[in-house]
Design a protein around this motif. Structure first.
Motif, PDB file in Angstrom:
ATOM      1  N   SER A 290     -40.255  23.050  -1.093  1.00 28.50           N
ATOM      2  CA  SER A 290     -40.148  24.442  -0.643  1.00 28.50           C
ATOM      3  C   SER A 290     -41.094  24.737   0.503  1.00 28.50           C
ATOM      4  N   SER A 291     -42.345  24.281   0.391  1.00 26.47           N
ATOM      5  CA  SER A 291     -43.330  24.573   1.434  1.00 26.47           C
ATOM      6  C   SER A 291     -43.008  23.865   2.745  1.00 26.47           C
ATOM      7  N   THR A 292     -42.560  22.620   2.682  1.00 25.32           N
ATOM      8  CA  THR A 292     -42.248  21.891   3.908  1.00 25.32           C
ATOM      9  C   THR A 292     -41.024  22.468   4.626  1.00 25.32           C
ATOM     10  N   CYS A 294     -39.819  25.510   4.311  1.00 26.10           N
ATOM     11  CA  CYS A 294     -40.141  26.860   4.783  1.00 26.10           C
ATOM     12  C   CYS A 294     -40.978  26.802   6.062  1.00 26.10           C
ATOM     13  N   ALA A 295     -41.938  25.887   6.121  1.00 20.48           N
ATOM     14  CA  ALA A 295     -42.739  25.734   7.335  1.00 20.48           C
ATOM     15  C   ALA A 295     -41.887  25.277   8.514  1.00 20.48           C
ATOM     16  N   THR A 296     -40.918  24.402   8.269  1.00 21.61           N
ATOM     17  CA  THR A 296     -40.046  23.933   9.349  1.00 21.61           C
ATOM     18  C   THR A 296     -39.182  25.056   9.891  1.00 21.61           C
ATOM     19  N   LEU A 297     -38.591  25.848   9.008  1.00 18.01           N
ATOM     20  CA  LEU A 297     -37.716  26.939   9.452  1.00 18.01           C
ATOM     21  C   LEU A 297     -38.490  28.028  10.193  1.00 18.01           C
ATOM     22  N   THR A 298     -39.668  28.380   9.690  1.00 17.33           N
ATOM     23  CA  THR A 298     -40.451  29.410  10.380  1.00 17.33           C
ATOM     24  C   THR A 298     -40.969  28.923  11.731  1.00 17.33           C
ATOM     25  N   LEU A 299     -41.279  27.641  11.854  1.00 17.64           N
ATOM     26  CA  LEU A 299     -41.658  27.107  13.163  1.00 17.64           C
ATOM     27  C   LEU A 299     -40.477  27.116  14.121  1.00 17.64           C
ATOM     28  N   LEU A 300     -39.281  26.851  13.616  1.00 21.09           N
ATOM     29  CA  LEU A 300     -38.087  26.931  14.455  1.00 21.09           C
ATOM     30  C   LEU A 300     -37.873  28.335  14.976  1.00 21.09           C
ATOM     31  N   SER A 443     -47.097  13.148   8.471  1.00 25.23           N
ATOM     32  CA  SER A 443     -46.021  13.741   9.267  1.00 25.23           C
ATOM     33  C   SER A 443     -46.098  15.263   9.279  1.00 25.23           C
ATOM     34  N   PHE A 444     -46.577  15.861   8.191  1.00 29.95           N
ATOM     35  CA  PHE A 444     -46.627  17.322   8.109  1.00 29.95           C
ATOM     36  C   PHE A 444     -47.621  17.919   9.091  1.00 29.95           C
ATOM     37  N   LEU A 445     -48.556  17.146   9.590  1.00 32.26           N
ATOM     38  CA  LEU A 445     -49.529  17.678  10.556  1.00 32.26           C
ATOM     39  C   LEU A 445     -48.868  18.170  11.832  1.00 32.26           C
ATOM     40  N   ALA A 478     -50.555  26.595   4.112  1.00 31.81           N
ATOM     41  CA  ALA A 478     -51.510  26.780   3.007  1.00 31.81           C
ATOM     42  C   ALA A 478     -50.848  26.493   1.663  1.00 31.81           C
ATOM     43  N   TRP A 479     -49.605  26.873   1.513  1.00 30.47           N
ATOM     44  CA  TRP A 479     -48.852  26.570   0.301  1.00 30.47           C
ATOM     45  C   TRP A 479     -48.728  25.060   0.087  1.00 30.47           C
ATOM     46  N   PHE A 480     -48.451  24.339   1.166  1.00 33.72           N
ATOM     47  CA  PHE A 480     -48.336  22.879   1.088  1.00 33.72           C
ATOM     48  C   PHE A 480     -49.664  22.236   0.685  1.00 33.72           C
TER      49      PHE A 480
END
Length: 495
Positions: A290-292, A294-300, A443-445, A478-480
């Motif tokens: 969920s955190s990964t 969500c972070a990808t979509l919000t960065l998009l 990779s998440f960095l 932060a969630w991740f």
């Protein structure tokens, strides 16, 4: 006289020796036997004498230091760093901050080097800090820049290996001896030690000859030009992936603006989830997924711009580079484990075995340290060997020799040197972070690094929806982190 002098047969039967010279206890301390260096006590050599009498002339071995002295001289720092939850959290946090900061610095250096041509022709409002640089020179050769940075990074890796050997006494006493690069090649188990004459001092010329003849020293202990075909076969796949990653990333970055460059590489984290699941067999929890995502979509959402000019070459290069960026940490982890397995003799366990003179060390075993430095050496060397013919075949060298007139500008080579230093820092710490945590964390960095760079490179002039996307992206990061910290175990890497 005959009555006073006994015959020889009587003397053998009646004489009693006054001193038993075969087993006489000495009042002085005897040296510890070298035949059994692994033994922790020497009671067999000392007989039944109490410990206080035989240690009266020696310093106290049971003396316990306190405070910072215990951290630096009794292995307390390594024990605290690798066996406690707070120490392990600080260690991983320092690696994350170091890799993230060095990645941001490398992007800025490459922007100065590669984007000068675009800035000179298409000056926009978000590049006001680069007015002078845009008018000084232009160097639109991404593959050649990548090769220069890899060569400089290899030199820095070599220098860092020698620095760890120079400070090895302090690292060993602090309990982090796994950071020390091996100074000699790996000896086979059946080889016998040489004569004493082979270990004599060869002088300066002899040391240089041994250093350059793949005998000792270098990065991984096998010399400056160490090249073992068995290790090459293991490291070659990760070197090919690394070359594709850096080459395609710089090609995309050289001909696209930063938001387009980030948007083209937005699939790094989802691809990393897929690769770690299928190749490494990792199972991800719901909080991680969920955190990964969500972070990808919000960065998009934050990177979307209207009326933005781009070319399809940069988009295609960015999409393919995202595949190799996500695959690189996964292959790094697999290659590192195979190198460690090849170094451990069959039937033995992986672990650090401190001698009686060294403090306990929890930073890793000798096999793990050698595998780490081997991975650094062979990946860097093979990447240079693979990329060099590609640069010449691309025609950049010929075009640069005819149309580039800034090769004698000091500022240009200073930027290239800084870019090479950043490449070394990113390359060095990527392997360390992947080994300490997981390929997914490495990779998440990409997400927080992009969320940090977008407002800065845009001059803090972004639409409202972009600011909302940036805020939600940081909340997802932060969630991740909280989810990975609950899942993490500081001693899993030592099992």
């Amino acid at each position: 006289m005959s009555t006073l002098r006994p015959n020889s047969s009587d003397s053998r039967a009646t004489s009693i020796p006054l001193i038993n010279i075969s087993r006489s206890p000495s009042p002085f301390q005897r040296r510890h036997s070298d035949s059994n260096p692994a033994s922790e006590t020497d009671e067999d050599d000392w007989g039944d004498y109490p410990a206080s009498s035989r240690r009266s002339l020696l310093p106290e071995d049971d003396y316990k230091m306190t405070g910072w002295r215990a951290l630096l001289y009794q292995g307390g720092f390594g024990q605290w760093l690798f066996t406690t939850q707070i120490g392990w959290s600080i260690f991983v946090g320092v690696l994350v901050l170091w890799l993230g900061g060095c990645g941001i610095g490398l992007i800025l250096m490459n922007r100065i080097i590669l984007w000068s041509a675009y800035l000179k022709d298409n000056y926009t409002s978000h590049t006001k800090l680069m007015v002078l640089i845009a008018g000084v020179y232009k160097f639109p050769y991404p593959l050649t820049t990548t090769l220069f940075e890899l060569l400089i990074a290899h030199c820095f890796i070599l220098l860092s290996a020698y620095i760890t050997r120079w400070v090895s006494p302090w690292l060993t006493s602090a309990g982090v001896s796994a950071m020390i690069a091996p100074s000699r090649p790996l000896q086979p188990q059946t080889s016998s030690p040489g004569f004493r004459g082979q270990q004599k001092n060869l002088g300066t010329l002899g040391s240089i000859a041994r250093w350059t003849s793949s005998f000792s020293g270098g990065i991984a202990g096998g010399g400056l030009f160490e090249f073992d075909m068995a290790v090459v076969k293991q490291v070659l796949p990760v070197a090919i992936i690394f070359v594709a990653k850096v080459s395609l990333s710089n090609l995309s970055f050289a001909y696209a603006q930063l938001p387009i460059y980030m948007m083209a590489r937005i699939g790094i984290v989802p691809l990393s989830l897929i690769f770690t699941s299928f190749l490494n067999g990792a199972s991800h929890r719901v909080s991680t997924l969920s955190s990964t995502l969500c972070a990808t979509l919000t960065l998009l959402v934050a990177t979307c711009r209207s009326n933005t000019h781009f070319n399809w070459e940069s988009i295609v290069a960015g999409v393919f580079s995202s595949i190799f960026v996500a695959l690189y940490p996964v292959q790094l982890s697999r290659t590192y484990k195979s190198l460690v397995a090849s170094l451990v003799p069959q039937g033995e366990l992986i672990g650090s075995f401190p001698t009686s003179n060294a403090p306990a060390d929890y930073s890793g075993s000798r096999e793990e340290a050698r595998a780490y430095w081997r991975l650094l050496h062979y990946t860097s060397l093979l990447s240079i060997m693979i990329l060099t013919p590609i640069v010449f075949l691309s025609g950049e060298i010929t075009h640069m020799s005819r149309n580039c007139y800034i090769l004698d500008v000091f500022f240009h080579w200073l930027m290239v040197l800084c870019g090479g230093c950043g490449s070394w820092a990113v390359f060095y710490s990527t392997i360390a972070l992947t080994r300490a945590t997981s390929p997914l964390t490495t990779s998440f960095l990409f997400i927080p690094r992009a969320a940090f760079l977008l407002p800065i490179m845009s001059g803090f002039k972004m639409p409202n929806y972009a600011w909302v996307g940036i805020g939600m992206c940081w909340a997802s990061c932060a969630w991740f982190v909280l989810g990975r910290r609950r899942e993490g175990r500081p001693l899993e890497r030592l099992r």
